[in-house]
Every structure is written in structure tokens, then in C-alpha cells.
Design a protein around this motif. Structure first.
Motif, PDB file in Angstrom:
ATOM      1  N   GLY A 218      -3.424   5.650  14.947  1.00 16.62           N
ATOM      2  CA  GLY A 218      -2.213   5.706  14.146  1.00 16.62           C
ATOM      3  C   GLY A 218      -2.149   4.552  13.179  1.00 16.62           C
ATOM      4  O   GLY A 218      -3.173   3.981  12.794  1.00 16.62           O
ATOM      5  N   GLU A 219      -0.909   4.187  12.777  1.00 14.32           N
ATOM      6  CA  GLU A 219      -0.736   3.096  11.823  1.00 14.32           C
ATOM      7  C   GLU A 219       0.588   2.394  12.033  1.00 14.32           C
ATOM      8  O   GLU A 219       1.572   2.980  12.480  1.00 14.32           O
ATOM      9  N   ILE A 220       0.604   1.128  11.707  1.00 14.68           N
ATOM     10  CA  ILE A 220       1.815   0.308  11.788  1.00 14.68           C
ATOM     11  C   ILE A 220       2.754   0.700  10.649  1.00 14.68           C
ATOM     12  O   ILE A 220       2.337   0.899   9.511  1.00 14.68           O
ATOM     13  N   ARG A 221       4.048   0.789  10.981  1.00 16.25           N
ATOM     14  CA  ARG A 221       5.040   1.102   9.957  1.00 16.25           C
ATOM     15  C   ARG A 221       5.994  -0.059   9.678  1.00 16.25           C
ATOM     16  O   ARG A 221       6.577  -0.142   8.605  1.00 16.25           O
ATOM     17  N   SER A 222       6.191  -0.955  10.643  1.00 15.72           N
ATOM     18  CA  SER A 222       7.044  -2.121  10.398  1.00 15.72           C
ATOM     19  C   SER A 222       6.762  -3.151  11.476  1.00 15.72           C
ATOM     20  O   SER A 222       6.199  -2.848  12.528  1.00 15.72           O
ATOM     21  N   SER A 223       7.176  -4.403  11.201  1.00 13.82           N
ATOM     22  CA  SER A 223       7.016  -5.466  12.193  1.00 13.82           C
ATOM     23  C   SER A 223       8.087  -6.521  11.979  1.00 13.82           C
ATOM     24  O   SER A 223       8.503  -6.790  10.848  1.00 13.82           O
ATOM     25  N   CYS A 224       8.543  -7.104  13.101  1.00 12.26           N
ATOM     26  CA  CYS A 224       9.588  -8.126  13.060  1.00 12.26           C
ATOM     27  C   CYS A 224       9.560  -8.909  14.363  1.00 12.26           C
ATOM     28  O   CYS A 224       9.807  -8.333  15.432  1.00 12.26           O
ATOM     29  N   ASP A 225       9.226 -10.186  14.294  1.00  8.70           N
ATOM     30  CA  ASP A 225       9.250 -11.064  15.464  1.00  8.70           C
ATOM     31  C   ASP A 225       8.458 -10.499  16.647  1.00  8.70           C
ATOM     32  O   ASP A 225       8.953 -10.428  17.775  1.00  8.70           O
ATOM     33  N   GLY A 226       7.226 -10.111  16.402  1.00  8.95           N
ATOM     34  CA  GLY A 226       6.370  -9.646  17.475  1.00  8.95           C
ATOM     35  C   GLY A 226       6.607  -8.224  17.928  1.00  8.95           C
ATOM     36  O   GLY A 226       6.000  -7.768  18.902  1.00  8.95           O
ATOM     37  N   ARG A 227       7.487  -7.502  17.243  1.00  2.00           N
ATOM     38  CA  ARG A 227       7.756  -6.105  17.568  1.00  2.00           C
ATOM     39  C   ARG A 227       7.684  -5.282  16.302  1.00  2.00           C
ATOM     40  O   ARG A 227       7.663  -5.796  15.195  1.00  2.00           O
ATOM     41  N   GLY A 228       7.646  -3.973  16.477  1.00  2.00           N
ATOM     42  CA  GLY A 228       7.608  -3.112  15.312  1.00  2.00           C
ATOM     43  C   GLY A 228       7.607  -1.653  15.697  1.00  2.00           C
ATOM     44  O   GLY A 228       7.889  -1.287  16.853  1.00  2.00           O
ATOM     45  N   MET A 229       7.307  -0.819  14.720  1.00  2.00           N
ATOM     46  CA  MET A 229       7.192   0.618  14.934  1.00  2.00           C
ATOM     47  C   MET A 229       5.832   1.059  14.411  1.00  2.00           C
ATOM     48  O   MET A 229       5.325   0.529  13.409  1.00  2.00           O
ATOM     49  N   ALA A 230       5.258   2.040  15.090  1.00  2.00           N
ATOM     50  CA  ALA A 230       3.970   2.582  14.665  1.00  2.00           C
ATOM     51  C   ALA A 230       3.990   4.090  14.839  1.00  2.00           C
ATOM     52  O   ALA A 230       4.542   4.605  15.821  1.00  2.00           O
ATOM     53  N   LEU A 231       3.409   4.798  13.892  1.00  2.00           N
ATOM     54  CA  LEU A 231       3.204   6.233  14.042  1.00  2.00           C
ATOM     55  C   LEU A 231       1.894   6.416  14.787  1.00  2.00           C
ATOM     56  O   LEU A 231       0.824   6.053  14.281  1.00  2.00           O
ATOM     57  N   LEU A 232       1.979   6.958  16.011  1.00  2.00           N
ATOM     58  CA  LEU A 232       0.823   7.009  16.901  1.00  2.00           C
ATOM     59  C   LEU A 232       0.541   8.427  17.362  1.00  2.00           C
ATOM     60  O   LEU A 232       1.466   9.214  17.623  1.00  2.00           O
ATOM     61  N   ARG A 233      -0.735   8.734  17.496  1.00  2.00           N
ATOM     62  CA  ARG A 233      -1.159  10.004  18.063  1.00  2.00           C
ATOM     63  C   ARG A 233      -0.870  10.012  19.561  1.00  2.00           C
ATOM     64  O   ARG A 233      -1.236   9.080  20.280  1.00  2.00           O
ATOM     65  N   LEU A 234      -0.210  11.060  20.016  1.00  2.00           N
ATOM     66  CA  LEU A 234       0.199  11.113  21.412  1.00  2.00           C
ATOM     67  C   LEU A 234      -0.976  11.294  22.359  1.00  2.00           C
ATOM     68  O   LEU A 234      -0.880  10.928  23.539  1.00  2.00           O
ATOM     69  N   ASP A 235      -2.079  11.831  21.854  1.00  2.00           N
ATOM     70  CA  ASP A 235      -3.243  12.030  22.713  1.00  2.00           C
ATOM     71  C   ASP A 235      -4.144  10.798  22.778  1.00  2.00           C
ATOM     72  O   ASP A 235      -5.196  10.835  23.414  1.00  2.00           O
ATOM     73  N   ARG A 236      -3.721   9.691  22.128  1.00  2.00           N
ATOM     74  CA  ARG A 236      -4.533   8.484  22.148  1.00  2.00           C
ATOM     75  C   ARG A 236      -3.723   7.256  22.563  1.00  2.00           C
ATOM     76  O   ARG A 236      -4.015   6.127  22.161  1.00  2.00           O
ATOM     77  N   LEU A 237      -2.710   7.464  23.379  1.00  2.00           N
ATOM     78  CA  LEU A 237      -1.886   6.350  23.842  1.00  2.00           C
ATOM     79  C   LEU A 237      -2.490   5.651  25.051  1.00  2.00           C
ATOM     80  O   LEU A 237      -2.183   4.489  25.309  1.00  2.00           O
TER      81      LEU A 237
END
Length: 260
Positions: A218-237
Motif C-alpha cells: 500500500g502507501e502512506i497517506r498522512s503522518s503526524c507525531d509517529g502516527r498516520g493513515m495508510a491505504l493498505l491491501r487487506l491480503d498483505r497485512l
């Protein structure tokens, strides 16, 4: 009561006898049953079902106010004008400010329709007492994505969890992009979702690739103070995920049903 002015949000007023029916045929949310003072969450999609804008809808006696990303307001006004055709609708920018608040003493503010713990939103004049970053951190604490996490005209609303955050009324009639959206939900063909992540080290930038070994996850979509959101493939978690060599940990909030 922590209160933040959301300068990245702006308002559009949709008024007139046909205001509700006009929006009902366009947006993912049920506008016909929206009551005055009630706040709902929804989106405008393209014909292929991809996300063009996420929106809050505030019911008013003579129409609806749309709470959108500020940088999109002019483009949305133009797009809505193209859809208007012969509908008796008046579209205009609304200059009121947008606020978010959480905690206590929020009577009279409409509740954020996505999750109860997100608090409430207000439109008008209030003195903020918190920085915008505090609001972003609260959303990340709850694992809730915001507009900055979306790739517009690329992402599908279900990938952005709008189906799990009360942003899609599957029971309503037709809306733009409905066929694709309903088919993804009905057939369970959701391959990727926006998920909260944490990491150590320097914050990755928007779009940086997340890997599971040598495979793209997948790919990173945002980051803030060591956290963030990423769009991730569910079959590769499963397994170790990394961004440019640093470990990325996925956190699944209680409200997020990966099978949903």
C-alpha cells in the motif's frame, strides 16, 4: 471543552424548492430525510464510483449546507452548477467558519455523524482554544481518516471507510456512482482500506510505498507525531510492513470491520 476552528473546511449553501431532491440524486447520503439541525456525512462520487469529495450535510429549513474541503469549494460550486440543469436551486458560498469540539458542554451542536467519540461540529462564530493538530491527533487516536488522506478521483469511498462511518446510505435511491459502490459492498470485493498506522523515525510523506518484504502492500497517506493513515491491501497485512526500511505497525480500531 476543546474547540478547534477547521480552516481547511468551507461551506456551500444549497437552497430553494428543489434543494433536497437535487442533492438526493447526487450524493451518497440520504438527503430527503435530513431534518433541520441534523448533521450527516456523505460524498460526491464520479460516474465510475470514485471519490470526488467527502461532505458533511447540515439540514436547514429551506435547504442544506455542505461542509467541504476549503480548497475544493470553488470547484464543487462549479460542478454542482453543471448538475443543476432546470432544478430550482440556489448555490452560494457560505462564509461561516467550521469548528469541531469534543468533551462536555456541547448542547446545541450537531453531533459528528461518523463516530460518537469524535464529538460535535459547529458553524458560526466561536473562540477556539485548541490547535488544529489536536483535532488531527484525536482523529488518528480513533483511526478515522480525514480528507487529506484521500486521493480524489482515484479512491473508492469504501476504501476510505465511508461505508463504516455512516457515509453511504445503501437503502436510498440512485446517486452518481451508486452501481459501482453497491456492487463492491454486496460482493465483498474490498481489496484495500485506509488504516491507522504507527512508526518510529522520520515521518513518511504522502504516497510513500509500504512493503511486505518485496511486495507492495500500500502507501502512506498522512503522518503526524509517529502516527498516520495508510491505504493498505487487506491480503498483505500479515507479516512485517516497512516504509523505506522502517517498521510500520497497523492498528485496527474496534469500529473498523475489515469484513464489512
Amino acid at each position: 471543552m476543546p474547540t478547534v476552528r477547521l480552516d481547511d473546511r468551507a461551506l456551500i449553501s444549497v437552497q430553494g424548492p428543489d434543494a433536497r431532491s437535487f442533492l438526493q440524486g447526487l450524493l451518497t447520503q440520504d438527503v430527503d430525510s435530513l431534518e433541520a439541525g441534523e448533521l450527516r456525512y456523505g460524498a460526491l462520487l464520479g460516474p465510475q464510483g470514485r471519490l470526488l469529495a467527502d461532505l458533511f450535510l447540515l439540514g436547514e429549513p429551506e435547504g442544506t449546507v455542505l461542509d467541504c474541503r476549503a480548497e475544493q469549494r470553488d470547484a464543487l460550486l462549479q460542478r454542482l452548477s453543471l448538475y443543476r440543469l432546470r432544478a430550482n436551486v440556489r448555490l452560494a458560498a457560505d462564509d461561516r467558519s467550521v469548528f469541531a469540539a469534543w468533551g462536555t458542554d456541547m448542547a446545541g451542536w450537531p453531533a459528528d455523524p461518523r463516530l460518537p467519540n469524535l464529538g460535535r461540529r459547529f458553524y458560526g462564530a466561536v473562540v477556539p482554544n485548541q490547535a488544529t493538530d489536536d483535532w488531527r491527533k484525536r482523529q488518528l487516536d480513533l483511526g478515522v481518516p480525514s480528507s487529506e488522506d484521500f486521493r480524489l478521483d482515484v479512491d473508492y469511498p469504501i476504501e476510505c471507510n465511508l461505508d463504516l462511518l455512516n457515509g453511504i446510505a445503501f437503502h436510498k435511491g440512485c446517486f452518481v456512482g451508486q452501481e459501482v459502490t453497491s456492487r463492491m459492498k454486496r460482493r465483498g470485493k474490498v481489496k484495500s482500506r485506509l488504516l491507522p498506522v504507527s512508526f518510529d523515525g522520520p515521518p513518511p510523506s504522502f504516497g510513500q510505498e509500504v512493503l511486505r518484504g518485496d511486495l507492495r502492500a500500500g502507501e502512506i497517506r498522512s503522518s503526524c507525531d509517529g502516527r498516520g493513515m495508510a491505504l493498505l491491501r487487506l491480503d498483505r497485512l500479515d507479516g512485517s510492513l516497512t516504509v523505506e526500511g522502517q517498521r510500520v505497525q497497523v492498528h485496527i480500531p474496534d469500529w473498523l470491520d475489515l469484513a464489512g
